[in-house]
Design an enzyme around this catalytic site. Structure first.
Site, mmCIF file in Angstrom:
data_model
loop_
_atom_site.group_PDB
_atom_site.id
_atom_site.type_symbol
_atom_site.label_atom_id
_atom_site.label_comp_id
_atom_site.label_asym_id
_atom_site.label_seq_id
_atom_site.Cartn_x
_atom_site.Cartn_y
_atom_site.Cartn_z
ATOM 1 N N GLU A 1 0.702 -1.352 0.143
ATOM 2 C CA GLU A 1 -0.047 -0.196 0.117
ATOM 3 C C GLU A 1 1.106 1.299 -0.108
ATOM 4 O OE1 GLU A 1 -2.366 -0.072 3.527
ATOM 5 O OE2 GLU A 1 -3.715 -1.620 2.846
ATOM 6 N N HIS B 1 -6.649 3.416 7.445
ATOM 7 C CA HIS B 1 -5.858 3.206 8.820
ATOM 8 C C HIS B 1 -4.366 3.968 8.651
ATOM 9 C CE1 HIS B 1 -3.467 0.640 5.938
ATOM 10 N NE2 HIS B 1 -4.688 0.027 5.785
#
Length: 701
Positions: A620, A659
């Site tokens: 990511e 997150h």
């Protein structure tokens, strides 16, 4: 949670650190401002964006009659895309020196750092990497020592007479950081006055969202006026939402899948209008709120619901969606793609509604094709592999990544099987009990649980102990899975390690970052394989699992899959399995900024294991996990083929997506990440649809 200068100074003042007196000026109050202190004064726009001073957001005023026109100008000034909701008026503070001081968590250094420079102000960024900026690591338990204070003081070259005031300020700053869950406390500049006082002329404060979630009293320091209205509404319903400039509204479960979907839409010329992760629960109220958010944006021409059902059932989401819609069709076309748990049932439920504006796709490719008929298609974004020169790969050394890089050999997850004893810490809780039952149904041998003060009980026939040490005395335990709530999760990890358990998986999310820095320090150099926190765990297809991974996407085979995202793990493994490519192991390293084993440790774990022929990395935006993996593969001449898929190529810089780990810190960060992977010979998958083909090519080559 970012604080305004005004809120940050209130926090410093409460900690006993001197700040200038101030007066808040709201819109419409400009003409009535009468400063109670003699001039000159500074009038400051209260925004969260950086570069306020260079943008003209701080004005020095010599005369009181200049305050009103200056305030009118600042209220109209957009800084970082936002105009200030209020201003702060302060008297100028005469000073001999203006220095830089900060105490904060460094993601790059994986440490709490005390940073000082003899020159403060708007140009301090230019000192990065030079000897003028002193950065000192502060190890757990994150306390100020005399030697740290002395090193900072002497670097600044302040007069000896200032030492007592400076040392007192540092003590109070450390206390403020500890007491308020601060990730950053920056004073820039810190003024040293002619009479020997240290005064904070500016304050930049960032609170750990995980700490704020545990301590709601800290929310008073935030200011919702600085958030877009849509993000305020989303937060009220527990939705992770970030507005984007596209035309397709997006709902997905899991930050990784949401980011990958954003990338797929951008590639097809259908840019997303938002990032929206509705997480692991779906109910009609939250889904209705989500659609209201999306359709309140006049730019949204259609909406995509993309879900991979893991623990959350697609049928449950379909039921909640039907309830949210009621008898009325959606305001604009909605395309739904279900996969995984109960996908066929959920899709059938929606098709039976017979709503022309509610379309059900078989897969992501069909969903994008449907959207292309509903939304004007713009320029398509292709992915060209960045040039190797874009990679600034740092050398890999001990401690560069996880807990034991280059120091000790970690136990392998592949050596586990259905006979391996598994402990569940937090077994008596709802999540612990539910997932322990699911693990046992898959073939995992759960031998014991631990919950303090519940020793002697049993849960579904599994004995419960008060401590991990007691459980270890009675059972042979190869791995512990932790479902302990966030306030006690770090302590639970350390308890398991101290009891000698070699493999630890922490499912818990929302663990404060400094708690995990302390765990990392405690486990460094130990032969303990730690996954997490905020991980779905690990699964050996057909053998056993430890965590919350659903079994449906997985097929036994030769590929090790290591991932930062839960839903993307399921998505990628489902695509591999559909192509007949099975997995030897799937393991999540967690999505938080600081955790246990990273890609490097797991790559080394399977390096010489004949059960693994190839490795798939699922990355990511944010952090350096992928760059570290590339450095490892390149430096060590990794003997097995490695592929990688990175989600979030279209992520906006500076925004956390779902997150804390998924944060693009700087423009160009994704390009550099992909360049490093390519330079190391890792096969980069441009899109999700490429993962099976790329892996097949590696296995056949």
């Amino acid at each position: 949670m970012h604080l305004t200068e005004h809120a940050g100074k209130a926090l410093l003042r409460a900690a006993g650190i001197e700040v200038p007196p101030g007066l808040v000026v709201g819109p419409g109050e400009e003409a009535r401002v009468s400063p109670p202190w003699p001039g000159p004064w500074y009038l400051k726009a209260q925004v969260l964006a950086g570069g306020r001073g260079k943008a003209g957001g701080v004005v020095r005023l010599e005369a009181a009659e200049a305050i009103a026109p200056a305030a009118e100008g600042l209220f109209a000034l957009a800084i970082g895309g936002a105009t200030p909701p209020f201003l702060l008026l302060e008297p100028a503070v005469p000073h001999d020196r203006a220095v830089y001081l900060s105490l904060g968590v460094s993601r790059q250094r994986r440490s709490l750092c005390l940073t000082v420079a003899g020159q403060g102000g708007v140009d301090v960024e230019g000192l990065a990497g030079s000897d003028a900026l002193l950065v000192l690591d502060v190890p757990p338990p994150f306390l100020l020592t005399s030697r740290l204070a002395r090193r900072a003081f002497f670097h600044l070259g302040l007069p000896k007479a200032i030492w007592p005031a400076f040392e007192s300020l540092l003590k109070r700053l450390f206390a403020a950081v500890a007491d308020n869950g601060l990730l950053l406390a920056e004073i820039n500049p810190l003024a040293v006055t002619p009479d020997g006082r240290c005064v904070a002329l500016d304050a930049k404060m960032i609170l750990d969202d995980s700490v704020v979630a545990l301590r709601p009293d800290l929310r008073r320091l935030g200011d919702d006026r600085l958030k877009p209205a849509a993000e305020r509404r989303a937060a009220a319903y527990g939705l992770a939402f970030v507005g984007l400039p596209g035309r397709v509204g997006l709902l997905a479960n899991g930050a990784g899948l949401a980011m990958a979907t954003m990338d797929a839409l951008e590639s097809a010329g259908l840019p997303a209008a938002n990032f929206l992760d509705f997480g692991g629960t779906a109910d009609a109220v939250r889904l209705r709120a989500a659609f209201d958010l999306l359709f309140a944006d006049a730019r949204v021409a259609a909406c995509l619901v993309n879900m991979f059902g893991g623990i959350l059932s697609c049928a449950d989401v379909a039921g909640a969606l039907i309830e949210a819609l009621g008898d009325a069709p959606p305001a604009r076309p909605v395309v739904v793609r279900f996969a995984g748990n109960s996908a066929a049932k959920g899709a059938d439920m929606l098709r039976r509604l017979g709503m022309p504006a509610l379309l059900v796709a078989e897969d992501m490719d069909q969903a994008v094709a449907m959207l292309s008929e509903l939304v004007p298609v713009g320029p398509r974004r292709g992915l060209d592999t960045p040039a190797a020169e874009a990679c600034r790969m740092a050398p890999l050394g001990p401690g560069t990544t996880g807990l034991a890089a280059g120091v000790v050999r970690l136990p392998s997850l592949l050596d586990l099987d259905g006979e391996s004893g598994v402990l569940v810490q937090g077994l008596t809780g709802r999540a612990g009990r539910l997932h322990a039952a699911r693990m046992r149904a898959y073939g995992t041998r759960v031998v014991a649980g631990v919950t303090p003060f519940r020793g002697g009980e049993d849960v579904d026939g599994v004995p419960v102990y008060d401590t991990v040490a007691k459980a270890v005395r009675h059972h042979d335990i190869a791995l512990s899975v932790i479902f302990v709530p966030a306030p006690g999760a770090a302590d639970a990890v350390l308890e398991a390690a101290e009891a000698g358990i070699a493999r630890i998986v922490c499912i818990t999310d929302g663990v404060p970052q400094k708690d995990m820095l302390a765990v990392r320090a405690a486990l460094c150099g130990r032969a303990t394989l730690f996954l997490g926190p905020n991980t779905p765990g690990m699964l050996l297809p057909g053998r056993m699992q430890a965590g919350i991974m659903p079994p449906e996407p997985f097929l036994p085979g030769p590929v090790a899959v290591f991932s930062r995202s839960g839903t993307l793990t399921y998505e990628v493994c489902s695509r591999l399995s559909a192509a007949g490519i099975g997995q030897a192991l799937a393991a999540g390293i967690g999505g938080d900024p600081f955790g246990g084993a990273g890609f490097v440790e797991l790559l080394r774990m399977v390096r010489d294991d004949d059960r693994v022929r190839a490795v798939m990395l699922i990355g990511e935006v944010g952090g350096r996990a992928e760059e570290d993996a590339a450095a490892c593969v390149l430096a060590e001449g990794y003997p097995k083929p490695v592929a990688a898929f990175v989600a979030g190529l279209t992520a906006p810089p500076g925004r956390a997506l779902g997150h804390a780990g998924a944060l693009l810190e700087r423009p160009g960060g994704v390009v550099e990440k992909l360049a490093c992977l390519s330079r190391a010979g890792i096969a980069v998958c441009p899109e999700l649809g490429d993962v099976a083909g790329v892996m097949a090519g590696l296995l056949c080559g």
